[in-house]
Design an enzyme around this catalytic site. Sequence first.
Site, PDB file in Angstrom:
ATOM      1  N   HIS A  48       0.833  -1.208   0.000  1.00 18.35           N
ATOM      2  CA  HIS A  48       0.000   0.000   0.000  1.00 18.35           C
ATOM      3  C   HIS A  48       0.865   1.256   0.000  1.00 18.35           C
ATOM      4  O   HIS A  48       0.555   2.238   0.662  1.00 18.35           O
ATOM      5  CB  HIS A  48      -0.918   0.002   1.231  1.00 18.35           C
ATOM      6  CG  HIS A  48      -2.115  -0.890   1.094  1.00 18.35           C
ATOM      7  ND1 HIS A  48      -3.264  -0.504   0.442  1.00 18.35           N
ATOM      8  CD2 HIS A  48      -2.332  -2.155   1.530  1.00 18.35           C
ATOM      9  CE1 HIS A  48      -4.145  -1.490   0.495  1.00 18.35           C
ATOM     10  NE2 HIS A  48      -3.603  -2.514   1.136  1.00 18.35           N
ATOM     11  N   GLN A  94      -5.927  -4.110  -4.911  1.00 18.30           N
ATOM     12  CA  GLN A  94      -6.681  -2.935  -5.359  1.00 18.30           C
ATOM     13  C   GLN A  94      -6.329  -2.515  -6.786  1.00 18.30           C
ATOM     14  O   GLN A  94      -6.828  -1.494  -7.273  1.00 18.30           O
ATOM     15  CB  GLN A  94      -6.434  -1.745  -4.418  1.00 18.30           C
ATOM     16  CG  GLN A  94      -7.198  -1.817  -3.110  1.00 18.30           C
ATOM     17  CD  GLN A  94      -6.566  -2.795  -2.137  1.00 18.30           C
ATOM     18  OE1 GLN A  94      -5.378  -3.082  -2.215  1.00 18.30           O
ATOM     19  NE2 GLN A  94      -7.360  -3.305  -1.214  1.00 18.30           N
ATOM     20  N   ASP A 132      -0.662  -5.297   5.707  1.00 14.77           N
ATOM     21  CA  ASP A 132      -1.769  -6.014   5.067  1.00 14.77           C
ATOM     22  C   ASP A 132      -1.652  -5.959   3.545  1.00 14.77           C
ATOM     23  O   ASP A 132      -1.087  -5.043   2.971  1.00 14.77           O
ATOM     24  CB  ASP A 132      -3.110  -5.430   5.506  1.00 14.77           C
ATOM     25  CG  ASP A 132      -3.280  -3.975   5.082  1.00 14.77           C
ATOM     26  OD1 ASP A 132      -2.333  -3.196   5.313  1.00 14.77           O
ATOM     27  OD2 ASP A 132      -4.336  -3.623   4.535  1.00 14.77           O
ATOM     28  N   GLU A 133      -2.201  -6.983   2.906  1.00 14.94           N
ATOM     29  CA  GLU A 133      -2.389  -7.052   1.449  1.00 14.94           C
ATOM     30  C   GLU A 133      -1.118  -6.688   0.671  1.00 14.94           C
ATOM     31  O   GLU A 133      -1.150  -5.940  -0.305  1.00 14.94           O
ATOM     32  CB  GLU A 133      -3.553  -6.143   1.035  1.00 14.94           C
ATOM     33  CG  GLU A 133      -4.878  -6.547   1.664  1.00 14.94           C
ATOM     34  CD  GLU A 133      -6.011  -5.606   1.328  1.00 14.94           C
ATOM     35  OE1 GLU A 133      -7.179  -6.064   1.283  1.00 14.94           O
ATOM     36  OE2 GLU A 133      -5.756  -4.411   1.124  1.00 14.94           O
ATOM     37  N   VAL A 134       0.005  -7.225   1.114  1.00 18.79           N
ATOM     38  CA  VAL A 134       1.278  -6.940   0.441  1.00 18.79           C
ATOM     39  C   VAL A 134       1.339  -7.705  -0.879  1.00 18.79           C
ATOM     40  O   VAL A 134       1.101  -8.924  -0.915  1.00 18.79           O
ATOM     41  CB  VAL A 134       2.460  -7.334   1.343  1.00 18.79           C
ATOM     42  CG1 VAL A 134       3.778  -7.045   0.627  1.00 18.79           C
ATOM     43  CG2 VAL A 134       2.392  -6.600   2.674  1.00 18.79           C
TER      44      VAL A 134
END
Length: 834
Positions: free
Chosen positions: A261, A284, A323-325
Site C-alpha cells: 500500500h 486494489q 496487510d495485502e502486500v
Amino acid sequence: MKKHLLFILFFLGFLNDLQAQKLDLIPKPVKIEQKAGVFLIPPSVQIIVDKKAKKSASFISEKFLKNTGVSPSLIIGNKNKKNAITLLVDEKMSVPADGYTLNVSKTGMLIKGKSINGLLNGFQTLLQIFSAKEVKKGTIPFVEIEDYPRFEWRGMMLDVSRQFFDKETVKNYIDWLAAHKMNIFHWHLTDDNGWRIEIKSMPDLALKGGFRGPGEVLLPSYGSGNKRYGGFYTQEEIKEVVEYALQRGVSIMPEIEIPGHSRAVTASYPEIGCVTTQETKSVQGEVKNVWCVGREENYEILDSIIKEFSQMFPFEYIHVAGDEVNRANWEQCPKCKAVMEKEGYTDTFQLQNYFFRRIEKIVEKYGKKSAGWNEILKGGELSPKTEIFAWQGISYGIESVKKGHTTIMIPGQYTYFDMAQSENERGHRWAAITDTKRVYSFEPIPEKDLSLKEQKLIKGVQGALWSEYLDLPARFMEYQSYPRITALSEIAWSKKSDKNWEDFYSRLTNSHLSRLDNMGIAFRDFPPTALYKNGSITVTLPYEGAIVRYDGDGKEPSNNSPIYSVPIQTKEYEKYMFRTFFNDNVSSPAVKVDKLPVAVWNTSKVEVINFSQNISENIDKNGIWYLGFNPTSDGSTSGFIKEVSLFENDKLIKSYTAENTLKSKSRLRFVVDNYKEKNKYRLDFIFENKEAKESSAKVNFDCSPYQEPEVKVTSSMAENPKFPISRLEDYNIESYLRTDVPCANGDWILYTFKNPVTSSKIDVSTGIPHHPRFIISGGHVEYSYNGIDFIKGDAFDYGNASIYPSNAVKAVKIVITETNNEPIMAAQDLRINP
C-alpha cells in the site's frame, strides 16, 4: 383516608419523577442508582478541576457552557466545595483503570476518576445527563454512578489517505469519540493514494505523495477527478491534534502503511521500490506499491521516518500495517531474491517476516512497540510485544492470541464502517451488510475457543472507516460513522451481561440521536418500513416521534415531500419511497415498499419441506417477476432449494429443477404476461435441509420496475474473463463487466436490442454496483432509433448518464473520450424504464 390518598398521590408523583428522569446513557454504566430530587445549577456555579487534569480544564469549561448555557467559574484545585461541581483524581479508588464515580446530591456534584482519563469519562457522562430528553435544563437529577470499561482498548480508525480530511475535521472526529468514552484514535496517515504527514528527512513524501491529479506523481482516484487533490499535515499540526486529543482522554496511534500500500512512496521516491521487468498488481489494482525488502538503504530511510513519527506521537504503539502486500513484486526483484537465497527462505511470507522483524527493532529503538494487521503473523515469529489487529475475521484473532500476542478485535464483518448499511446504500459489501444492529451483535471474546488466560490477551475492540467511497455525498464520513460507533462504544465499555439491543435502541432513539445532532454530526437516521397489502401501503415508524416523508413518483423523498400520517391507497406501490427525516441535515436512506413474503421457514433439523403456496394476492400485473430466497441471518443459511415452479390457473408458467443452496441467495426469473384479476397463481418448491444446522428464510416475489428486452453487447475493450461482456446482457443488477485495462479515448460499448424498445428513460451506469470505482470520467451516451444513426445524449456525471428517447430505441452506445486513470473500467446493465 385523606392521608392515605395524599401518600398514594405523592408516591405516584415520585414514580413519575423517576420516569421523567430517564437518562439514556450510552455506553451503559456498570452501576447506576437514581434518587428523587434534582440539583439546581446555580447561575454562578463553580467547577473545581483537579490540578492533575489542569490541561483539560478549558475543555471542561467550554463543554459545560455549551451543554447547560451556564458559564462556570473555573477553579484548579483538590477540594470539594458545597454547591459546586468537583472533578478529582483519586488513584486509590477501587475501580479499574479509566473508571470513575459520579454522585449528585442536594449539596452538589462530585466526579472522582481513577486517573485523568477516568475523570474525563465521568465528565462525559455528566454531559449526557444534561442532554437527556427528559432532564430539565439547568438541573442534574440526584444519581450515584460507579462505572468502568470492559476493555482497556476502545478504538476507532480513520483513513485520511484515500480522502483527505483537514485538521479541524479530525479534531471534531476525536471530540465525538471522546463523547462515547472511546480512548484510541487510530490515524491511518499513509496509503497508495496519499501520504498525509510531513517527514522532514524525506520532504517529497508529502510534497509530492500528498497530491494526485494531472501532472502529479499520483493519478486521480476515488472521485478526486481531473484536478489537483490532496494535502498533508505539518508536524506542528500533528502535535496540535495530539495535544487536543490528550486533553479529551484520547490517545492517537499513527499508522505508516508498509511494506505494501505504498504507491505514494514509490511515486515520490522511485528508488525505494523493486526493479522488475514484469509489473504485477495489488488487490486494489495498484502497481509498484511495495517497498523493496532487499534494498538495504530502505531500512535507513524507514529508521528516519519512524524516528520522526516517534517524536510526534507520544503513544506507546506505532502501527506498521503489513496487510495485502503484493509479494509477487519480490519474486521478480533480484535484490529481494538475493535476500531469500542468503537467508535460505523458500517463500515470500518468510521474506515479509524478515522485513517486520527488522522494523520491530527500529520501532523499539525509539522506545515504541509495533502493531500490525493480522497478515504479519505469517512467515515466522514476531516480537511478543507486537500487537495484532485481527481484521480478516474472528478466527484470525484466535490465531493471534494462541501465538501469545495481545490482540485487538477489529473484524471487517462487524466493525468496518465502510461497509454498506443496507442492500441499496453506498459502500463496500465484501465483508457484510453492516447496520447498527449488526455492529451491536458483535462479541469480541470467543469464549468457546480460548482459555481464560488466552481471553485476557484480547486487549480490546476497534472500528475502522476506510475512505474509498467517502467523497460523496457531502459529510458521508459522518453518516457512515454514526450511530454505528455508539454501538461499538457500548461493546467496548459496558458489561457483556448488560447487552440488550431493545434497551440500547430505546436509549439511542429517545435521547442520544438528539445528542449526536447537538454535536453537529450528520448521522444516518433509521429508516421506516413500508408494507403493501390489499391495495394499501402501511408505514411503521422506526421510533416514536419519527418524521417520515414519502414520494409517489419513484424519486427519493426530500425535506419538502409530504409527511406520512395514514395508510396510502394505491396499486402502484412500486413508485413509492419513504424516508425518515431528523432535520435538514440528517435523514435515513430512502426505502421502497415491501410485500409480505410468499413463504417462510425456520428449522434446525434434517428435513424436507414441500411448499405449495397460493400467491394470487401477491401478483397484480404483467411483468418480469423475481423470486428471491433470503436467509434471515448470516448463521441461518443451511439447506437447498429445488423443483421451483410457478403456475397460472394450474398451467405451468416456468420451472427450475436445479438444486441451489440457500446461502447463494438464489434469484429466479418468471414472466407473467397474461395477468387477469381472476387468475389463480401457485408457487411450488422443495426445501431440503441435509444437516441439522440452522436454516431460516423469507421467500419474496417481486415485480421488476424495469424492462428486460433481449440485447447483444459488444465493445472495443478486452474483457476480464471472470467478468465478461455477457454480464451486461443478463439484467442482474449485481453482475457487471470488468475490462482488463483502463479505458481510453475512442473506446466504446454498444448495446443493441433485438427489437426496438419504447422507454421513457434509460439509465446507463458504469463502475461496480454500489461502488463508484472504475467509472467513466470522460464520455457520453448516444442512442439510435435505427441502429445506424446515433444521437448524442447526456455526458457522464460521476459515472452515470441517462437518455430520454422520443421513439423506440434500437441501440445505446457508451462513447469514451478520455482515460479513467484507473487500472480497469467497469460497466453495468442498462436500467430501462417503461
